[in-house]
Design a protein around this motif. Structure first.
Motif, mmCIF file in Angstrom:
data_model
loop_
_atom_site.group_PDB
_atom_site.id
_atom_site.type_symbol
_atom_site.label_atom_id
_atom_site.label_comp_id
_atom_site.label_asym_id
_atom_site.label_seq_id
_atom_site.Cartn_x
_atom_site.Cartn_y
_atom_site.Cartn_z
ATOM 1 N N SER A 1 46.281 56.268 51.141
ATOM 2 C CA SER A 1 47.387 55.496 50.683
ATOM 3 C C SER A 1 48.596 56.388 50.720
ATOM 4 C CB SER A 1 47.130 55.078 49.282
ATOM 5 O OG SER A 1 46.019 55.706 48.752
ATOM 6 N N ALA B 1 43.190 49.181 50.598
ATOM 7 C CA ALA B 1 42.855 48.213 49.560
ATOM 8 C C ALA B 1 43.137 46.836 50.134
ATOM 9 C CB ALA B 1 43.678 48.444 48.301
ATOM 10 N N MET C 1 38.334 46.354 55.367
ATOM 11 C CA MET C 1 37.867 46.140 53.988
ATOM 12 C C MET C 1 36.555 45.356 53.969
ATOM 13 S SD MET C 1 39.648 47.758 51.795
ATOM 14 C CE MET C 1 38.736 47.062 50.416
ATOM 15 N N GLN D 1 45.119 43.841 54.119
ATOM 16 C CA GLN D 1 44.742 45.205 53.756
ATOM 17 C C GLN D 1 45.882 46.162 54.075
ATOM 18 O OE1 GLN D 1 41.242 45.633 56.223
ATOM 19 N NE2 GLN D 1 42.396 46.553 57.885
ATOM 20 N N LEU E 1 47.214 52.014 49.636
ATOM 21 C CA LEU E 1 47.690 51.796 48.269
ATOM 22 C C LEU E 1 49.122 52.274 48.071
ATOM 23 C CD1 LEU E 1 44.329 52.593 46.639
ATOM 24 C CD2 LEU E 1 45.753 50.727 45.823
ATOM 25 N N PRO F 1 45.633 44.936 44.099
ATOM 26 C CA PRO F 1 44.460 45.167 44.948
ATOM 27 C C PRO F 1 43.252 44.428 44.385
ATOM 28 C CG PRO F 1 44.846 47.075 43.568
ATOM 29 C CD PRO F 1 45.972 46.113 43.287
ATOM 30 N N VAL G 1 36.909 45.943 44.503
ATOM 31 C CA VAL G 1 35.955 46.046 45.603
ATOM 32 C C VAL G 1 34.598 45.520 45.145
ATOM 33 C CG1 VAL G 1 34.811 47.616 47.202
ATOM 34 C CG2 VAL G 1 37.194 48.015 46.534
ATOM 35 N N TYR H 1 42.830 51.533 39.022
ATOM 36 C CA TYR H 1 42.065 51.082 40.189
ATOM 37 C C TYR H 1 41.233 52.231 40.750
ATOM 38 C CZ TYR H 1 41.167 49.094 44.834
ATOM 39 O OH TYR H 1 40.562 48.630 45.985
ATOM 40 N N TYR H 2 41.826 53.413 40.843
ATOM 41 C CA TYR H 2 41.088 54.566 41.358
ATOM 42 C C TYR H 2 39.946 54.961 40.429
ATOM 43 C CZ TYR H 2 43.451 55.929 45.614
ATOM 44 O OH TYR H 2 43.879 55.973 46.908
ATOM 45 N N HIS I 1 36.933 52.715 40.776
ATOM 46 C CA HIS I 1 36.220 52.654 42.049
ATOM 47 C C HIS I 1 35.847 54.016 42.634
ATOM 48 C CE1 HIS I 1 38.215 48.652 41.982
ATOM 49 N NE2 HIS I 1 37.102 48.275 42.563
#
Length: 555
Positions: free
Chosen positions: A7, A228, A273, A342, A345, A366, A369, A479-480, A483
């Motif tokens: 990203s 993402a 994705m 997609q 990020l 996003p 996932v 988000y990070y 995931h």
């Protein structure tokens, strides 16, 4: 085969076909004049110990305590803009040398050039030397690079994105022929002379080595995920749509959301994705019985390909995406003509900030996932830099030092006056301050700034709240954190791979064949033929190369 790309803090987009040197080295059908040897044509792998021996000694610089500390490859987060800035560089790096020519990619309207650009004048005044940026259209950057490097006419500083370098036959030969070996200038404690270059993550520097020598300054990724899948959260609820939580729901979402009569389609590009949702590796994975399996051999790839081709076949993808290699999906997404696409990020905050000024309800997020049929997804990523900055070869030592000094200034961290000038320009001209002190770009700022100094300098990535993106930092880092455990382990971490020529040359043609299947120009059943052609024309050679690299490093 897309980049292990990041990203980036810029709006990056699939681009470039870089360069090639060596006897009959061909990229994109263009043969470039080159070296009279075959060195590098079989590829090479520099071991982790040898890589570490030429890297700068890491020197952490932290002008401000972060509100949300980063973890591992996740950047630090700041919820307030500092009221007091410091001078990170007390002496201008310019030494009275001639103007510095640079070239870097840009995705957007071309800013005015030197002489008609107050932003360039302001930064150059602080640098003490005139920098002449050449910004090239990111979507056609490869054409410019091929022409320039084929003629061996490179600028003083050249920014090259990572995701095309793997496609370049004999890239190591090109590096040695055209660019300065920076090892003795930056190895170990020598880098202390350039403290903000030394503060760049070691994981980014590891990729900047060719032939066991340090040749580039890295632009670190904002975070290790390659992509993402963004969705227009503000448009889903009013339309009675829910965010999908599995592939079946993703397909049903596409059926419900697409309404050509209203000019709305569910999707732009989603294939990379979808592969991750189905649990497909980015390139290689270890087989249970030993050796490596390429993604094309994984049934998960075939399932992802069939699923995505169905989206195209049933008209759920915007026609501009169907008809071209690269529709302007950012604009389609901002306009609500596609509801999912997609991207890296790094595209998130800039787009949210820009669009919310015109549409206060605009909200891009996003999609979490998910896996297929209860299986775990695989998230692609690495610490590979977004860009590399190379210095032209055969420069006098004092000129190399001047250029590294400029790059060190460009890498000044958040909390410094240099950072603010580089990112926002001059106060009152290029930005004004919001009530909370956050810089807000003016029309002149939007016109004149094009990351002219950002893309060439590297920087320690940070995430900073702004008035028009009040929840961005928490959302991004959240988000990070949610995931990160699903990110695919990098089998080759710390090993520098200089890829075989035949492997590099098959990547783009194979990408094109797969794209034709995805878009319905070839049947899905052609995957078997494409796989065979890929393996026969360089894939098997690549497998042997990658397996040997692992074995040589005890993996």
């Amino acid at each position: 085969m897309k980049p292990s790309l990041p990203s980036a803090s810029t709006d990056r987009r699939t681009m470039l076909r870089l360069l090639g040197l060596g006897v009959a080295a061909t990229v994109g059908g263009t043969t470039l004049a080159g070296c009279s040897k075959e060195a590098g044509s079989q590829g090479s792998a520099t071991g982790a110990d040898a890589i570490r021996s030429v890297l700068p000694t890491y020197q952490r610089v932290e002008l401000l305590k972060p509100d949300i500390p980063g973890e591992g490859p996740i950047p630090d987060g700041y919820l307030n803009y500092p009221t007091q800035l410091v001078d990170a560089v007390t002496e201008a790096p310019g030494r009275g040398g001639p103007p510095i020519r640079t070239m870097s990619p840009w995705w957007g309207p071309a800013p005015p050039p030197l002489g008609r650009n107050a932003y360039l004048a302001a930064v150059n005044g602080r640098l003490g030397v005139e920098v002449e940026p050449s910004l090239q259209d990111g979507n056609t950057y490869a054409d410019k690079l091929n022409a320039m490097l084929g003629a061996r006419d490179v600028p003083d500083l050249l920014s090259a994105p990572n995701w095309e370098i793997d496609k370049v036959a004999r890239f190591s030969d090109a590096v040695k022929a055209l660019f300065t070996d920076l090892t003795d200038h930056l190895k170990g404690d020598a880098a202390a002379k350039y403290p903000y270059l030394a503060s760049l993550p070691t994981g980014a520097w590891e990729y900047s080595v060719w032939g066991g020598r340090l040749y580039a300054v890295p632009f670190p990724t904002d975070g290790p995920f390659a992509y993402a899948l963004f969705h227009r959260r503000d448009l889903l609820a009013p339309a009675g749509l829910a965010a999908p939580t599995n592939p079946d729901e993703l397909y049903e979402f596409g059926k419900k959301a697409t309404d050509p009569a209203k000019g709305v389609w569910a999707f732009g590009s989603v294939f990379e994705m979808v592969q991750q949702f189905f649990g497909c590796q980015q390139t290689w994975r270890k087989k249970p019985d030993g050796g490596l399996e390429h993604k094309f051999e994984n049934p998960a790839f075939a399932a992802a390909l069939e699923f995505t081709a169905r989206l195209f076949n049933e008209g759920l993808v915007h026609p501009e995406t169907v008809a071209s290699k690269g529709a302007d999906e950012k604009q389609l997404f901002k306009a609500g003509k596609i509801l999912m696409y997609q991207d890296g990020l790094g595209a998130w905050q800039g787009m949210q900030s820009e669009r919310v000024k015109e549409l206060p309800t605009f909200d891009m997020q996003p999609l979490p996932v998910f896996g297929a049929s209860g299986a775990q997804p695989v998230i692609w990523g690495s610490e590979k830099p977004v860009f590399y900055t190379f210095l032209k070869k055969d420069l006098a030592p004092e000129r190399v030092e001047e250029l590294l000094g400029v790059l060190n200034w460009c890498a000044a961290p958040f909390g410094s006056r240099e950072f603010e000038l580089r990112e926002y320009g001059a106060e009152g001209e290029h930005f004004t301050r919001a009530a909370d002190g956050t810089p807000a770009p003016t029309e002149l700022g939007r016109k004149e700034l094009g990351a002219q100094y950002t893309h060439i300098g590297g920087r320690v990535p940070v995430k900073v709240r702004s008035g028009d993106t009040p929840n961005y930092v928490q959302d991004y880092i959240g988000y990070y954190r949610k995931h990160l455990d699903s990110m695919e382990k990098d089998l080759f971490a710390g090993i520098k791979l200089e890829l075989p020529a035949n492997w590099s040359k098959i990547i783009q043609p194979t990408d094109d064949k797969i794209r034709d299947i995805v878009r319905g120009r070839r049947p899905v059943s052609d995957l078997e033929q494409v796989r065979k052609e890929f393996l026969d024309s360089g894939g098997e050679e690549g497998r042997a190369f990658f397996e040997k690299a692992l074995a040589d490093n005890g993996r």
